[in-house]
Motif scaffolding. Structure first.
Motif, PDB file in Angstrom:
ATOM      1  N   ARG B 106       7.836  22.432   4.487  1.00 45.51           N
ATOM      2  CA  ARG B 106       7.011  23.275   3.609  1.00 45.51           C
ATOM      3  C   ARG B 106       6.093  24.176   4.431  1.00 45.51           C
ATOM      4  O   ARG B 106       5.878  25.340   4.090  1.00 45.51           O
ATOM      5  CB  ARG B 106       6.175  22.407   2.666  1.00 45.51           C
ATOM      6  CG  ARG B 106       6.986  21.728   1.574  1.00 45.51           C
ATOM      7  CD  ARG B 106       6.084  20.964   0.614  1.00 45.51           C
ATOM      8  NE  ARG B 106       6.851  20.131  -0.283  1.00 45.51           N
ATOM      9  CZ  ARG B 106       7.400  20.564  -1.420  1.00 45.51           C
ATOM     10  NH1 ARG B 106       7.253  21.825  -1.772  1.00 45.51           N
ATOM     11  NH2 ARG B 106       8.093  19.743  -2.185  1.00 45.51           N
ATOM     12  N   ARG B 200       5.848  27.995  -2.444  1.00 47.51           N
ATOM     13  CA  ARG B 200       6.001  26.783  -3.229  1.00 47.51           C
ATOM     14  C   ARG B 200       7.355  26.787  -3.958  1.00 47.51           C
ATOM     15  O   ARG B 200       8.112  25.824  -3.913  1.00 47.51           O
ATOM     16  CB  ARG B 200       4.848  26.662  -4.234  1.00 47.51           C
ATOM     17  CG  ARG B 200       4.649  25.260  -4.748  1.00 47.51           C
ATOM     18  CD  ARG B 200       3.400  25.153  -5.635  1.00 47.51           C
ATOM     19  NE  ARG B 200       2.242  25.831  -5.041  1.00 47.51           N
ATOM     20  CZ  ARG B 200       1.572  26.835  -5.614  1.00 47.51           C
ATOM     21  NH1 ARG B 200       1.938  27.263  -6.807  1.00 47.51           N
ATOM     22  NH2 ARG B 200       0.541  27.388  -4.998  1.00 47.51           N
ATOM     23  N   GLU B 204      10.476  24.340  -3.051  1.00 45.69           N
ATOM     24  CA  GLU B 204      10.976  23.439  -4.093  1.00 45.69           C
ATOM     25  C   GLU B 204      12.489  23.579  -4.226  1.00 45.69           C
ATOM     26  O   GLU B 204      13.243  22.610  -4.212  1.00 45.69           O
ATOM     27  CB  GLU B 204      10.286  23.800  -5.419  1.00 45.69           C
ATOM     28  CG  GLU B 204      10.123  22.639  -6.362  1.00 45.69           C
ATOM     29  CD  GLU B 204       9.321  21.515  -5.746  1.00 45.69           C
ATOM     30  OE1 GLU B 204       9.705  20.360  -5.992  1.00 45.69           O
ATOM     31  OE2 GLU B 204       8.338  21.779  -5.003  1.00 45.69           O
ATOM     32  N   ARG B 218       5.375  16.032  -3.920  1.00 46.91           N
ATOM     33  CA  ARG B 218       4.429  17.078  -3.563  1.00 46.91           C
ATOM     34  C   ARG B 218       3.070  16.459  -3.375  1.00 46.91           C
ATOM     35  O   ARG B 218       2.076  16.875  -3.761  1.00 46.91           O
ATOM     36  CB  ARG B 218       4.394  18.140  -4.648  1.00 46.91           C
ATOM     37  CG  ARG B 218       5.781  18.616  -5.036  1.00 46.91           C
ATOM     38  CD  ARG B 218       5.849  20.101  -5.096  1.00 46.91           C
ATOM     39  NE  ARG B 218       4.649  20.670  -4.456  1.00 46.91           N
ATOM     40  CZ  ARG B 218       3.676  21.278  -5.142  1.00 46.91           C
ATOM     41  NH1 ARG B 218       3.800  21.447  -6.421  1.00 46.91           N
ATOM     42  NH2 ARG B 218       2.619  21.753  -4.523  1.00 46.91           N
TER      43      ARG B 218
END
Lengths: 218, 218
Positions: B106, B200, B204, B218
């Motif tokens: 991420r 984000r 995802e 998360r």
DNA sequence: ACTGAGTTCGAACGAACGTTCGAATGAGTC
DNA sequence: GACTCATTCGAACGTTCGTTCGAACTCAGT
């Protein structure tokens, strides 16, 4: 002067409704020139390729080329329009009669990658030089691109409705295009899988990414 | 002649170990020129932009530019090297102390998108003109690119090992780069989300795509 | 052999290209 | 003011660019 003459260059425009023009000598030769020009644009870029490069590659004199098209920019336009039109046509045929949303998306990806890999030069020119054209030329290509984009949006919206999913269609579509179009920067036919296998892997990854936990079916 | 002279252009090379050179007047001015040149390359492409365009954009005479760099190609090289080096440096700092594989991925995506969107021009030049350089210049940029690529491969391999996943790391990494780098063709700050939100959503989607059924946390 | 349209080409056009050079400025030290 | 570097510039260099023009060639129909 030339622009208002009756030179046969003006006859290359397709007649309405004729999906297959009467491949004349002129059209054949033009096709060969387009093919060679595509390779050169792919290797050196549109701005980087000179008319003399194109002349050398196609084996025709510099002046001779101008019998087949009015300008270098119009040549790029012809290449882009032909490539894009072809890929959209093929997609529509392949989608006929398939109703399952997931399967339709798999077909979309396979169609794109298959055409991409067997016409790598043309697709690189299409992806890489998409803002090299100006005004009228740019608008016409952009219209086909928008149609292609809208088809993909439609497919994803079908999937969302059918499965009750929630995600941003715009970002999903553009991410998918990114995955697929980036290929021209890395694909090496001696190392990487063929279109079928690539399409399978990318479809799997993309569909899983877009479906919330729901299993993909093959 | 000039190449062997003692002109200060040769002093702009960073000393070994000095991570922060003593921002001299020369370095400042060079930085401004690089910034303007980046915008021009972004708008017109490397081949399409002329030295006269760069002169106009930076407000310096044509000849004056050559006091700061030896050639147009070297200018592109300086832009690419600086941009790429910066993004790699920032990434390394951000990854320090984070051990969870998913979280590290991420961070990778966020770092890339954040830098991409706040330096769109530079990143477009980096993505779009990556084969415009030749020989020595190309090799040096390719080396940084390979390092960046390898970092991402490492992150994904961590994830695979930690979760016992199975997928082609190469295709996953290159697809991820495709998703992210394609942004320069479509992102509109007035319509699309900012870097945080985009990162984000893409994280995802990508992580779900790469993990077989396992839930993302998360 | 002659015609006429379709096709090709050598030679050149003016413009724009990247780069160079020597002279003119600017700033800082005696 | 005079000396010294660092910086900037106008003017030009030779080359290559996209495009044009008129003359030549090809070849089917007579």
């Amino acid at each position: 002067m030339v622009a208002t003459s009756t030179t046969s260059a003006r006859l290359s425009v397709r007649q309405r409704g004729n999906s297959r023009p009467p491949a004349t000598r002129f059209d054949k030769r033009l096709g060969q020139i387009l093919a060679h020009a595509t390779d050169v644009f792919c290797k050196k870029g549109y701005e980087g390729a000179s008319m003399r490069d194109l002349s050398r590659a196609s084996g025709m004199s510099l002046a001779g080329l101008y019998y087949y098209f009015q300008s270098k920019e119009r040549l790029l336009f012809l290449i882009q329009k032909h490539t894009f039109t072809t890929i959209v046509e093929r997609l529509k045929v392949r989608l006929e009669g398939v109703n399952d949303a997931e399967q339709r998306i798999r077909i979309f990806i396979l169609n794109h990658l298959e055409y991409f890999l067997s016409n790598q030069a043309a697709m690189k020119v299409l992806s890489h030089e998409d803002d090299a054209l100006k005004n009228g030329f740019a608008l016409e290509v952009a219209a086909i691109k928008r149609e292609y984009y809208r088809i993909c949006v439609g497919l994803l919206d079908e999937l969302k409705r059918e499965r009750g999913l929630q995600f941003s269609t715009r970002i999903a579509v553009l991410s998918l295009f990114g995955m697929m179009n980036w290929i021209y920067t890395w694909h090496n036919p001696r190392v990487d899988a063929d279109a079928d296998e690539l399409a399978r892997q990318m479809s799997e990854m993309f569909l899983r990414g877009v479906m919330n936990g729901a299993r993909t079916r093959r």
